[in-house]
Design a protein around this motif. Structure first.
Motif, PDB file in Angstrom:
ATOM      1  N   CYS A  33      -2.573-114.180  30.281  1.00 44.69           N
ATOM      2  CA  CYS A  33      -1.558-114.911  31.041  1.00 44.69           C
ATOM      3  C   CYS A  33      -2.111-116.270  31.472  1.00 44.69           C
ATOM      4  O   CYS A  33      -1.371-117.125  31.950  1.00 44.69           O
ATOM      5  CB  CYS A  33      -1.116-114.115  32.269  1.00 44.69           C
ATOM      6  SG  CYS A  33      -0.154-112.654  31.874  1.00 44.69           S
ATOM      7  N   ASN A  34      -3.407-116.442  31.304  1.00 41.10           N
ATOM      8  CA  ASN A  34      -4.081-117.688  31.670  1.00 41.10           C
ATOM      9  C   ASN A  34      -5.229-117.917  30.686  1.00 41.10           C
ATOM     10  O   ASN A  34      -6.399-117.802  31.036  1.00 41.10           O
ATOM     11  CB  ASN A  34      -4.599-117.595  33.111  1.00 41.10           C
ATOM     12  CG  ASN A  34      -5.121-118.905  33.610  1.00 41.10           C
ATOM     13  OD1 ASN A  34      -4.733-119.967  33.130  1.00 41.10           O
ATOM     14  ND2 ASN A  34      -6.020-118.842  34.563  1.00 41.10           N
ATOM     15  N   MET A  35      -4.892-118.237  29.442  1.00 38.55           N
ATOM     16  CA  MET A  35      -5.907-118.365  28.395  1.00 38.55           C
ATOM     17  C   MET A  35      -6.748-119.624  28.574  1.00 38.55           C
ATOM     18  O   MET A  35      -6.217-120.674  28.913  1.00 38.55           O
ATOM     19  CB  MET A  35      -5.238-118.368  27.025  1.00 38.55           C
ATOM     20  CG  MET A  35      -4.721-117.011  26.627  1.00 38.55           C
ATOM     21  SD  MET A  35      -4.368-116.955  24.881  1.00 38.55           S
ATOM     22  CE  MET A  35      -2.671-116.427  24.909  1.00 38.55           C
ATOM     23  N   ILE A  81      -3.323-118.215  14.446  1.00 37.43           N
ATOM     24  CA  ILE A  81      -2.465-117.031  14.565  1.00 37.43           C
ATOM     25  C   ILE A  81      -2.815-116.304  15.856  1.00 37.43           C
ATOM     26  O   ILE A  81      -3.992-116.094  16.150  1.00 37.43           O
ATOM     27  CB  ILE A  81      -2.690-116.047  13.388  1.00 37.43           C
ATOM     28  CG1 ILE A  81      -2.316-116.686  12.087  1.00 37.43           C
ATOM     29  CG2 ILE A  81      -1.992-114.728  13.626  1.00 37.43           C
ATOM     30  CD1 ILE A  81      -1.348-116.002  11.226  1.00 37.43           C
ATOM     31  N   VAL A  82      -1.805-115.914  16.607  1.00 39.33           N
ATOM     32  CA  VAL A  82      -1.998-115.006  17.722  1.00 39.33           C
ATOM     33  C   VAL A  82      -1.480-113.658  17.252  1.00 39.33           C
ATOM     34  O   VAL A  82      -0.309-113.513  16.910  1.00 39.33           O
ATOM     35  CB  VAL A  82      -1.255-115.465  18.995  1.00 39.33           C
ATOM     36  CG1 VAL A  82      -1.354-114.404  20.080  1.00 39.33           C
ATOM     37  CG2 VAL A  82      -1.817-116.794  19.501  1.00 39.33           C
ATOM     38  N   LEU A 106       3.516-115.204  27.017  1.00 37.95           N
ATOM     39  CA  LEU A 106       4.160-115.753  25.815  1.00 37.95           C
ATOM     40  C   LEU A 106       4.002-117.270  25.756  1.00 37.95           C
ATOM     41  O   LEU A 106       3.733-117.834  24.697  1.00 37.95           O
ATOM     42  CB  LEU A 106       5.637-115.382  25.771  1.00 37.95           C
ATOM     43  CG  LEU A 106       5.952-113.957  25.356  1.00 37.95           C
ATOM     44  CD1 LEU A 106       7.430-113.636  25.598  1.00 37.95           C
ATOM     45  CD2 LEU A 106       5.605-113.741  23.897  1.00 37.95           C
ATOM     46  N   LYS A 107       4.160-117.934  26.897  1.00 39.63           N
ATOM     47  CA  LYS A 107       3.992-119.391  26.942  1.00 39.63           C
ATOM     48  C   LYS A 107       2.558-119.784  26.601  1.00 39.63           C
ATOM     49  O   LYS A 107       2.318-120.769  25.908  1.00 39.63           O
ATOM     50  CB  LYS A 107       4.380-119.936  28.319  1.00 39.63           C
ATOM     51  CG  LYS A 107       5.870-119.911  28.562  1.00 39.63           C
ATOM     52  CD  LYS A 107       6.210-120.397  29.959  1.00 39.63           C
ATOM     53  CE  LYS A 107       7.693-120.235  30.216  1.00 39.63           C
ATOM     54  NZ  LYS A 107       8.044-120.553  31.602  1.00 39.63           N
ATOM     55  N   GLU A 108       1.605-119.010  27.082  1.00 39.49           N
ATOM     56  CA  GLU A 108       0.197-119.282  26.777  1.00 39.49           C
ATOM     57  C   GLU A 108      -0.073-119.104  25.283  1.00 39.49           C
ATOM     58  O   GLU A 108      -0.773-119.915  24.677  1.00 39.49           O
ATOM     59  CB  GLU A 108      -0.719-118.364  27.581  1.00 39.49           C
ATOM     60  CG  GLU A 108      -0.911-118.799  29.014  1.00 39.49           C
ATOM     61  CD  GLU A 108      -1.707-120.090  29.087  1.00 39.49           C
ATOM     62  OE1 GLU A 108      -2.953-120.052  29.001  1.00 39.49           O
ATOM     63  OE2 GLU A 108      -1.090-121.166  29.215  1.00 39.49           O
ATOM     64  N   TYR A 123       2.056-119.501  22.877  1.00 33.75           N
ATOM     65  CA  TYR A 123       2.677-120.652  22.216  1.00 33.75           C
ATOM     66  C   TYR A 123       1.821-121.913  22.404  1.00 33.75           C
ATOM     67  O   TYR A 123       1.629-122.683  21.462  1.00 33.75           O
ATOM     68  CB  TYR A 123       4.084-120.876  22.782  1.00 33.75           C
ATOM     69  CG  TYR A 123       4.803-122.033  22.160  1.00 33.75           C
ATOM     70  CD1 TYR A 123       5.330-121.935  20.877  1.00 33.75           C
ATOM     71  CD2 TYR A 123       4.948-123.237  22.857  1.00 33.75           C
ATOM     72  CE1 TYR A 123       5.994-123.007  20.308  1.00 33.75           C
ATOM     73  CE2 TYR A 123       5.603-124.298  22.274  1.00 33.75           C
ATOM     74  CZ  TYR A 123       6.124-124.187  21.000  1.00 33.75           C
ATOM     75  OH  TYR A 123       6.760-125.252  20.436  1.00 33.75           O
ATOM     76  N   ARG A 124       1.269-122.088  23.585  1.00 35.06           N
ATOM     77  CA  ARG A 124       0.467-123.283  23.878  1.00 35.06           C
ATOM     78  C   ARG A 124      -0.773-123.377  22.998  1.00 35.06           C
ATOM     79  O   ARG A 124      -1.114-124.442  22.502  1.00 35.06           O
ATOM     80  CB  ARG A 124       0.041-123.273  25.364  1.00 35.06           C
ATOM     81  CG  ARG A 124      -0.806-124.482  25.763  1.00 35.06           C
ATOM     82  CD  ARG A 124      -1.311-124.366  27.188  1.00 35.06           C
ATOM     83  NE  ARG A 124      -2.208-123.236  27.415  1.00 35.06           N
ATOM     84  CZ  ARG A 124      -3.482-123.198  27.019  1.00 35.06           C
ATOM     85  NH1 ARG A 124      -4.033-124.215  26.377  1.00 35.06           N
ATOM     86  NH2 ARG A 124      -4.224-122.138  27.286  1.00 35.06           N
ATOM     87  N   VAL A 125      -1.454-122.256  22.801  1.00 36.16           N
ATOM     88  CA  VAL A 125      -2.700-122.304  22.033  1.00 36.16           C
ATOM     89  C   VAL A 125      -2.451-122.378  20.520  1.00 36.16           C
ATOM     90  O   VAL A 125      -3.348-122.726  19.766  1.00 36.16           O
ATOM     91  CB  VAL A 125      -3.649-121.139  22.373  1.00 36.16           C
ATOM     92  CG1 VAL A 125      -4.005-121.170  23.855  1.00 36.16           C
ATOM     93  CG2 VAL A 125      -3.102-119.803  21.946  1.00 36.16           C
ATOM     94  N   LEU A 126      -1.236-122.034  20.094  1.00 37.11           N
ATOM     95  CA  LEU A 126      -0.920-122.103  18.657  1.00 37.11           C
ATOM     96  C   LEU A 126      -0.778-123.545  18.197  1.00 37.11           C
ATOM     97  O   LEU A 126      -0.334-124.408  18.893  1.00 37.11           O
ATOM     98  CB  LEU A 126       0.366-121.354  18.351  1.00 37.11           C
ATOM     99  CG  LEU A 126       0.242-119.836  18.366  1.00 37.11           C
ATOM    100  CD1 LEU A 126       1.623-119.199  18.302  1.00 37.11           C
ATOM    101  CD2 LEU A 126      -0.603-119.362  17.193  1.00 37.11           C
TER     102      LEU A 126
END
Length: 189
Positions: free
Chosen positions: A153-155, A164-165, A182-184, A186-189
């Protein structure tokens, strides 16, 4: 006596598109993506190294009952999804397995399809991550496996650094806000 000649190193650096320093240094992918060095045990901790009080009994059971080893052996068959994930990364991208848990998520299938896949195996449970590392060091000894105990939740990863996640239930079992997880992702992708 076993080091390559400097001319050979230069040729290799040109072939692979990396500097000679990059070839000779022991770089860790998690460090490159977060700036935090790996611990002495080969795991990078973004949560406390000790298991949380609410998960201590569960973690002790995982170790005592050898859940990780049992699940690895039970997941030893080929799975098309693992092949599909490897194909998407073109056999070279970085895969982040979030919330691996004692089952490993999709990671066992990915490794059965391509043992050289570059995977960051993560979970909020430090015990789970340590158990996976101990088993996979013994089973595969792959230089492309990295381990991180983190809250997804806080990557801690930089934006747009993961190809790829992979998640087979981690977000569904998230401790905290699933939408934030989910937002995290998406952010790291």
């Amino acid at each position: 006596a076993t080091l390559p000649d400097i001319d050979l190193l230069l040729q290799l650096s040109h072939i692979y598109g990396v500097s000679i320093n990059q070839m000779l240094e022991d770089n860790d992918l998690v460090f490159e993506l977060t700036g935090k060095p790996v611990g002495k045990d080969g795991i990078t901790y973004f949560v406390p190294e000790e298991e949380s009080d609410y998960a201590k009994a569960w973690a002790d059971e995982i170790v005592a009952e050898k859940w990780i080893e049992r699940n690895w052996k039970n997941n030893c068959s080929y799975n098309n999804l693992g092949h599909e994930i490897v194909t998407i990364t073109n056999h070279g991208g970085t895969i982040l397995e979030i919330g691996a848990g004692p089952g490993g998520g999709f990671m066992p299938y990915i490794l059965k399809s391509d043992p050289d896949s570059s995977i960051i195996i993560s979970d909020i449970s430090p015990t789970v991550v340590r158990e996976w590392k101990a088993l996979l060091d013994k089973e595969l000894d792959s230089p492309n496996l990295y381990y991180a105990a983190l809250d997804f939740c806080n990557m801690p990863f930089k934006d747009c650094c993961i190809d790829i996640v992979s998640d087979a239930g981690g977000i569904g079992n998230a401790i905290g806000d699933k939408a934030k997880a989910l937002k995290e992702a998406y952010r790291v992708l």
